[in-house]
Design a protein around this motif. Structure first.
Motif, PDB file in Angstrom:
ATOM      1  N   SER A   1       0.846  -1.202   0.000  1.00 40.55           N
ATOM      2  CA  SER A   1       0.000   0.000   0.000  1.00 40.55           C
ATOM      3  C   SER A   1       0.879   1.248   0.000  1.00 40.55           C
ATOM      4  O   SER A   1       2.073   1.184   0.317  1.00 40.55           O
ATOM      5  N   GLY A   2       0.253   2.372  -0.308  1.00 36.51           N
ATOM      6  CA  GLY A   2       0.936   3.652  -0.193  1.00 36.51           C
ATOM      7  C   GLY A   2       1.285   3.951   1.256  1.00 36.51           C
ATOM      8  O   GLY A   2       2.334   4.533   1.549  1.00 36.51           O
ATOM      9  N   THR A   3       0.404   3.562   2.158  1.00 33.92           N
ATOM     10  CA  THR A   3       0.641   3.780   3.584  1.00 33.92           C
ATOM     11  C   THR A   3       1.897   3.039   4.046  1.00 33.92           C
ATOM     12  O   THR A   3       2.722   3.585   4.783  1.00 33.92           O
TER      13      THR A   3
ATOM     14  N   ALA B   1      -4.116   8.765   6.003  1.00 29.63           N
ATOM     15  CA  ALA B   1      -3.017   7.834   5.695  1.00 29.63           C
ATOM     16  C   ALA B   1      -1.678   8.549   5.593  1.00 29.63           C
ATOM     17  O   ALA B   1      -0.627   7.928   5.774  1.00 29.63           O
ATOM     18  N   THR B   2      -1.694   9.862   5.302  1.00 29.19           N
ATOM     19  CA  THR B   2      -0.442  10.621   5.260  1.00 29.19           C
ATOM     20  C   THR B   2       0.163  10.724   6.654  1.00 29.19           C
ATOM     21  O   THR B   2       1.386  10.723   6.810  1.00 29.19           O
TER      22      THR B   2
ATOM     23  N   VAL C   1       2.114  16.773   0.590  1.00 28.98           N
ATOM     24  CA  VAL C   1       1.109  16.002  -0.150  1.00 28.98           C
ATOM     25  C   VAL C   1       0.774  16.729  -1.449  1.00 28.98           C
ATOM     26  O   VAL C   1       0.665  17.963  -1.468  1.00 28.98           O
TER      27      VAL C   1
ATOM     28  N   ASP D   1       4.241  12.698  -0.612  1.00 28.32           N
ATOM     29  CA  ASP D   1       3.085  11.818  -0.710  1.00 28.32           C
ATOM     30  C   ASP D   1       2.383  12.139  -2.029  1.00 28.32           C
ATOM     31  O   ASP D   1       1.587  13.071  -2.115  1.00 28.32           O
TER      32      ASP D   1
ATOM     33  N   SER E   1       0.192   5.468  -4.628  1.00 33.09           N
ATOM     34  CA  SER E   1      -0.789   4.469  -4.209  1.00 33.09           C
ATOM     35  C   SER E   1      -1.531   3.919  -5.422  1.00 33.09           C
ATOM     36  O   SER E   1      -1.818   4.650  -6.370  1.00 33.09           O
TER      37      SER E   1
ATOM     38  N   ASN F   1      -4.438   2.130  -4.770  1.00 35.88           N
ATOM     39  CA  ASN F   1      -5.710   1.746  -4.160  1.00 35.88           C
ATOM     40  C   ASN F   1      -6.822   1.835  -5.221  1.00 35.88           C
ATOM     41  O   ASN F   1      -6.633   2.466  -6.258  1.00 35.88           O
TER      42      ASN F   1
ATOM     43  N   GLY G   1      -2.224  -1.444  -3.333  1.00 37.86           N
ATOM     44  CA  GLY G   1      -0.793  -1.513  -3.613  1.00 37.86           C
ATOM     45  C   GLY G   1      -0.179  -0.139  -3.518  1.00 37.86           C
ATOM     46  O   GLY G   1      -0.894   0.869  -3.442  1.00 37.86           O
TER      47      GLY G   1
HETATM   48  C1  LIG Z   1      -4.742   6.972  -0.947  1.00 43.96           C
HETATM   49  C2  LIG Z   1      -3.818   7.866  -0.195  1.00 43.96           C
HETATM   50  C3  LIG Z   1      -2.800   7.339   0.636  1.00 43.96           C
HETATM   51  C4  LIG Z   1      -2.708   5.901   1.021  1.00 43.96           C
HETATM   52  O1  LIG Z   1      -2.548   5.015   0.027  1.00 43.96           O
HETATM   53  P1  LIG Z   1      -2.999   3.482   0.279  1.00 43.96           P
HETATM   54  O2  LIG Z   1      -2.420   2.772  -0.890  1.00 43.96           O
HETATM   55  O3  LIG Z   1      -4.486   3.466   0.309  1.00 43.96           O
HETATM   56  O4  LIG Z   1      -2.397   3.045   1.577  1.00 43.96           O
HETATM   57  C5  LIG Z   1      -1.905   8.213   1.219  1.00 43.96           C
HETATM   58  N1  LIG Z   1      -2.001   9.537   1.031  1.00 43.96           N
HETATM   59  C6  LIG Z   1      -2.969  10.082   0.268  1.00 43.96           C
HETATM   60  C7  LIG Z   1      -2.987  11.562   0.093  1.00 43.96           C
HETATM   61  C8  LIG Z   1      -3.916   9.269  -0.349  1.00 43.96           C
HETATM   62  O5  LIG Z   1      -4.905   9.821  -1.070  1.00 43.96           O
END
Ligand SMILES: *Cc1c(COP(=O)(O)O)cnc(C)c1O
Length: 379
Positions: free
Chosen positions: A57-59, A86-87, A135, A161, A185, A187, A197
């Motif tokens: 995941s991005g997280t 998630a950031t 971000v 991010d 991400s 997602n 992912g």
């Molecule tokens: C979707 C998102 C994430 C997290 O990504 P995941 O793959 O869902 O864990 C982090 N930061 C921002 C700004 C997002 O929109």
């Protein structure tokens, strides 16, 4: 009831299934494998990053990036307040404290002047943050040059991010690749998806190599299982990487389709008073991952929530702009610099259906409902 229109739904191309079939045929149904390696290489090439690591995941990517930049209990990390939780969560996983920075109005992203002031104030107190996380919201880059300059001045590493901003540009460069580490991400609602992912990129080969080790339970090189640090299970599956390879090949089409959505909305709603679309900053390409706008209730004749509810009643999904992190109960105790701009964007901001698979009829339905809202509320 007419068919539901989603905010942003997965949109497969013609090649994903072939890559997935290959994963099945070769029995690489594992977290690792040839599609993971190829996806990393192709992604690195696509964004122009020297090193890329595919993760679950991005997280997870953000968590590893921050840990490898040394973020530890008691540290502080400066971070955009207008974002998804998630950031910020990975800062707390590591026991550090977020310090929230407000947005500017040109791109809705981190205000470089406020960042600079906060870094200067902290340098004077002898208490610099361990990292800055910027971000890139809704498909548009933050103003990276002054942000990078401020970070460089104080020797603080920048993490980008770019979860929402794959396909965007900044002065001909690629957001996500300009700091010490960047994350993306895949997602289900992002511009391309592997269902879930993420990707970590960095110019620092050592950082990416260490992230690979941590993401696979931190095995030391030995024939038996030997561990000298705590690891995670953060690797991307070979099946999902196969989807990603197909998706990557249609990224430019997806950007074009989402920009067309925005252009449709902007044209169709041009004469309506009180509606202001998120600006496209002069420094690069906005992918319009989501088309977002603010609604001035006095001029429009109804507020953001009335519009959202009216759309929902017609089976159309729209969402408020992110609620700033400094207003979230879970982060209320942490420091911030400014916050009024992000609060106003949350108060009045709405994200419209923006998927690359929306039809002209879908878009027309959204516009029709929106145009009718002020009349209905006046009755
Ligand atoms: C979707 C998102 C994430 C997290 O990504 P995941 O793959 O869902 O864990 C982090 N930061 C921002 C700004 C997002 O929109």
């Amino acid at each position: 009831m007419s068919q539901r229109i989603y905010l942003s739904s997965p949109h497969m191309g013609s090649l994903e299934r072939g890559f997935v079939d290959d994963a099945f045929t070769s029995n690489w149904i594992a977290p690792l494998g040839p599609h993971v390696d190829a996806f990393q290489t192709e992604f690195a090439h696509c964004v122009g990053a020297p090193h890329a690591l595919a993760l679950s995941s991005g997280t997870a990517a953000l968590h590893l990036a921050l840990q490898l930049l040394g973020v530890s209990p008691g540290d502080e990390v400066l971070v955009s307040t207008l974002t998804f939780s998630a950031t910020v969560n990975p800062i707390r996983y590591l026991g550090a404290s977020p310090v929230f920075i407000d947005s500017e109005r040109t791109s809705w992203n981190m205000d470089p002047a406020l960042l600079s002031e906060e870094l200067e104030a902290r340098a004077r107190r002898g208490r610099l943050p361990r990292a800055v996380v910027v971000v890139h919201l809704y498909g548009q880059s933050a103003d990276l040059d002054p942000i990078l300059a401020a970070c460089d001045r104080y020797g603080v590493p920048l993490v980008e991010d770019a979860a929402e901003a794959l396909g965007s540009t900044y002065k001909g460069r690629v957001p996500g690749t300009l700091g010490r580490a960047g994350i993306y991400s895949f997602n289900g609602n992002k511009i391309i998806t592997t269902s879930s992912g993420g990707m970590l990129v960095s110019p620092d080969e050592g950082l990416v190599r260490h992230a690979l080790k941590l993401s696979t339970q931190a095995r030391d090189p030995a024939p038996h299982y030997e561990h000298s640090e705590i690891g995670y299970n953060y690797r991307l599956s070979n099946v999902l990487a196969a989807i990603g390879r197909g998706q990557l090949r249609v990224l430019e089409d997806r950007v074009a389709a989402r920009r067309r959505n925005y252009e449709f909305y902007a044209r169709a709603l041009a004469g309506v008073p009180g509606l202001t679309f998120m600006p496209e900053a002069p420094w690069g390409r906005h992918t319009r991952w989501l088309t977002t706008l603010t609604i001035d209730p006095a001029r429009f004749g109804a507020d953001r929530e009335a519009v959202r509810v009216a759309l929902e009643r017609e089976n159309i999904e729209a969402r408020p702009v992110w609620k700033p992190m400094h207003l979230q109960p879970v982060f209320a105790a942490f420091e911030r610099r400014g916050g009024g701009v992000a609060e106003e964007l949350f108060q009045n901001g709405l994200c419209l259906p923006s998927g690359s698979n929306l039809t002209p009829d879908d878009l027309a339905r959204v516009v029709e409902v929106m145009k009718a809202v002020p009349h209905r509320s006046r009755r």
